[in-house]
Write a protein that holds these residues in place. Structure first.
Motif, short mmCIF file in Angstrom:
data_model
loop_
_atom_site.label_atom_id
_atom_site.label_comp_id
_atom_site.label_asym_id
_atom_site.label_seq_id
_atom_site.Cartn_x
_atom_site.Cartn_y
_atom_site.Cartn_z
N THR A 99 -8.43 -32.03 -38.64
CA THR A 99 -8.08 -31.56 -39.98
C THR A 99 -7.83 -32.78 -40.86
N ALA A 100 -8.52 -32.83 -41.97
CA ALA A 100 -8.34 -33.91 -42.94
C ALA A 100 -7.75 -33.32 -44.21
N ARG A 101 -6.54 -33.71 -44.53
CA ARG A 101 -5.87 -33.22 -45.73
C ARG A 101 -6.45 -33.90 -46.97
N ARG A 102 -6.77 -33.08 -47.96
CA ARG A 102 -7.24 -33.55 -49.25
C ARG A 102 -6.35 -32.96 -50.34
N PRO A 103 -6.45 -33.43 -51.57
CA PRO A 103 -5.61 -32.87 -52.64
C PRO A 103 -5.84 -31.37 -52.85
N GLN A 104 -4.85 -30.73 -53.44
CA GLN A 104 -4.89 -29.31 -53.81
C GLN A 104 -5.00 -28.38 -52.61
N GLY A 105 -4.49 -28.81 -51.46
CA GLY A 105 -4.50 -27.96 -50.28
C GLY A 105 -5.83 -27.83 -49.59
N VAL A 106 -6.81 -28.63 -49.99
CA VAL A 106 -8.13 -28.59 -49.35
C VAL A 106 -8.05 -29.30 -48.00
N ILE A 107 -8.69 -28.71 -47.00
CA ILE A 107 -8.74 -29.27 -45.65
C ILE A 107 -10.20 -29.38 -45.22
N ASN A 108 -10.59 -30.54 -44.69
CA ASN A 108 -11.85 -30.64 -43.96
C ASN A 108 -11.51 -30.40 -42.49
N GLY A 109 -11.84 -29.22 -41.99
CA GLY A 109 -11.39 -28.84 -40.65
C GLY A 109 -12.53 -28.42 -39.74
N LEU A 110 -12.35 -28.68 -38.45
CA LEU A 110 -13.38 -28.29 -37.48
C LEU A 110 -12.74 -28.04 -36.13
N LEU A 111 -13.41 -27.22 -35.33
CA LEU A 111 -12.96 -26.95 -33.97
C LEU A 111 -14.17 -26.54 -33.13
N PHE A 158 -21.93 -30.84 -37.85
CA PHE A 158 -21.18 -30.29 -38.97
C PHE A 158 -21.31 -31.24 -40.16
N TYR A 159 -20.92 -30.75 -41.34
CA TYR A 159 -21.03 -31.51 -42.58
C TYR A 159 -19.66 -31.58 -43.24
N ILE A 160 -19.42 -32.66 -43.97
CA ILE A 160 -18.12 -32.87 -44.61
C ILE A 160 -18.31 -33.10 -46.10
N GLY A 161 -17.43 -32.49 -46.90
CA GLY A 161 -17.38 -32.78 -48.33
C GLY A 161 -17.90 -31.67 -49.21
N TRP A 162 -17.53 -31.75 -50.49
CA TRP A 162 -17.98 -30.78 -51.48
C TRP A 162 -19.49 -30.79 -51.63
N ILE A 213 -24.94 -20.66 -50.12
CA ILE A 213 -24.32 -19.66 -49.25
C ILE A 213 -22.87 -20.01 -48.93
N TYR A 214 -22.55 -21.31 -49.00
CA TYR A 214 -21.17 -21.76 -48.77
C TYR A 214 -20.40 -21.93 -50.08
N THR A 215 -21.03 -22.54 -51.08
CA THR A 215 -20.32 -22.77 -52.35
C THR A 215 -19.93 -21.45 -53.02
N SER A 216 -20.72 -20.41 -52.81
CA SER A 216 -20.45 -19.12 -53.46
C SER A 216 -19.19 -18.45 -52.92
N HIS A 217 -18.70 -18.91 -51.77
CA HIS A 217 -17.50 -18.31 -51.19
C HIS A 217 -16.25 -19.16 -51.43
N ASP A 218 -16.37 -20.26 -52.17
CA ASP A 218 -15.20 -21.07 -52.48
C ASP A 218 -14.28 -20.31 -53.44
N PRO A 219 -12.97 -20.54 -53.37
CA PRO A 219 -12.05 -19.90 -54.32
C PRO A 219 -12.43 -20.23 -55.77
N ALA A 220 -12.17 -19.32 -56.67
CA ALA A 220 -12.58 -19.48 -58.07
C ALA A 220 -11.97 -20.73 -58.70
N TRP A 221 -10.75 -21.09 -58.28
CA TRP A 221 -10.07 -22.23 -58.92
C TRP A 221 -10.75 -23.56 -58.61
N THR A 222 -11.62 -23.60 -57.59
CA THR A 222 -12.27 -24.86 -57.25
C THR A 222 -13.38 -25.24 -58.23
N VAL A 223 -13.81 -24.29 -59.06
CA VAL A 223 -14.90 -24.57 -60.01
C VAL A 223 -14.52 -25.70 -60.95
#
Length: 409
Positions: free
Chosen positions: A104-116, A353-357, A394-404
């Protein structure tokens, strides 16, 4: 005098001034280490045991980032940069073919780059439902989100990894399996701090290869992140659809934090994290980040109670998988503690896997078996590549609205 052309336009070669630069940077590193251990330079002075450390001085290249392990191990305060970073990573394996990777990589605004990833023989590789995407959203105060949580318990001794939710099998994207993971990492081994413990000649050699300029040294400062690693054991259970599986694995973990992490700087790397039957554990590889070091030979091994930094790695990246397809059966050598080691790698599985916006980087997490000087081993061979294909709709369309409207970098 102009530096020689880079191999493939990426990998620097020694120029005319290479020997002079090598010696100069080596003594600069030694001086910084001396200042860091004696309390010289800027910042206040504190003690951890009998060791004096500089608080507030610029970390890295011989100087520690924090005065105590308690301060290193906790959730860090993120910088104000949109790509601020505070990340933890664990991998683990055993001779029976069980593998686990969690991060888990903590980023600003509660964003996490996470994998398992969890590999169980006769079951397959379980992975988080959103993978290969790794963007997750949490509260920002812990190493976790969306059912995955990694928690420090005792500094440099114990961590917990827990997950409760659905996972899918690799190769079956529509499958759903209820998974409960509860494992504990423990260690009595020293940690390896890349700020202070890398071999000075090896680091100096990597820096001396590059063309020097004021901008180059500015890049070194901007790109720096504190990074330390520790070997240990990972034990616990994973319950899949009501069926428990006991996990007893050899493990490596790391923790990274800094002003920012910019994956776009990374061209590629190849890292090898292994344990052998005769008790050697290590992480050895080569990193290519052209803005700072296009050939950084790095790593260490832990054997017979001693931590030994790597002094050379004979793995030429541009001859191994430069086209984005890393080899599955290969060998290389490295030197540590005055001894040469021959490493043979055979890859069993290679989830990605891929990382980042923008999916700036692609990581191939290769679950492998090893032979190190003839001794059987197991672990992970993680290879990374810069990715330019973007993050699919297919992934960006499911991001929370505030991330726009979020500033992403």
């Amino acid at each position: 005098m102009l530096p020689p052309p880079r191999i493939l336009g990426v990998y620097s070669r020694p120029g005319f001034w290479f020997p002079v630069k090598l010696v100069f940077f080596y003594f600069l590193l030694r001086l910084r280490r001396l200042m860091g251990s004696s309390g010289g330079g800027e910042g206040t002075e504190e003690k951890e045991g009998e060791e004096k450390l500089v608080v507030g001085a610029t970390a890295g290249y011989g100087v520690k980032s924090k005065p105590t392990v308690k301060m290193m191990e906790c959730v860090q305060q993120l910088s104000e940069h949109p790509k601020a970073i505070d990340a933890v990573y664990f991998n683990a394996a055993n001779s029976s073919g069980h593998y686990l990777v969690a991060a888990t990589a903590r980023r600003p605004q509660g964003v996490i780059n996470g994998l398992l990833f969890i590999r169980i023989p006769n079951v397959g590789i379980l992975q988080l439902p959103r993978m290969p995407d790794t963007l997750m959203f949490g509260d920002g105060d812990q190493f976790g989100a969306e059912g995955l949580r990694i928690t420090p318990v005792t500094p440099m001794v114990e961590w917990k990894i827990q997950y409760d939710g659905t996972m899918k099998l690799q190769g079956s994207p529509l499958s759903q399996h209820q998974v409960e993971l509860d494992v504990t990492f423990t260690s009595d081994q020293p940690y390896f701090d890349f700020d202070t413990d890398m071999d000075a000649w090896t680091l100096a050699r990597s820096v001396a290869l590059e063309p020097w300029s004021p901008q180059y040294f500015h890049n070194l400062k901007l790109a720096h992140q504190t990074h330390y690693e520790q070997m240990g054991r990972l034990e616990g259970t994973v319950v899949v659809d009501g069926r428990p599986h006991v996990l007893r694995l050899d493990s490596m973990r790391d923790h990274s934090y800094g002003h920012k992490r910019e994956w776009k700087l990374m061209h590629r790397y190849g890292l090898h994290m292994f344990t052998t039957e005769d008790g050697i554990q290590g992480n050895v590889g080569v990193i290519c980040q052209p803005a700072t070091c296009s050939r950084l030979e790095m790593g260490y091994i832990y054997r017979e109670g001693q931590m030994e930094p790597v002094t050379g790695v004979d793995l030429t990246l541009w001859q191994h998988g430069e086209n984005g397809h890393p080899p599955n059966d290969y060998a290389f050598s490295f030197t540590a503690g005055g001894k040469q080691y021959m490493v043979e790698v055979s890859v069993l599985e290679a989830p990605e896997f891929y990382i980042g916006w923008e999916w700036e980087t692609r990581v191939v997490e290769r679950m492998a078996t090893f032979r190190v000087n003839g001794e059987k081993g197991w672990g992970l061979a993680e290879w990374d590549y810069r990715h330019h294909g973007g993050r699919p709709h297919i992934y960006t369309s499911h991001d929370p609205a505030w991330t726009v409207d979020l500033v992403k970098g």
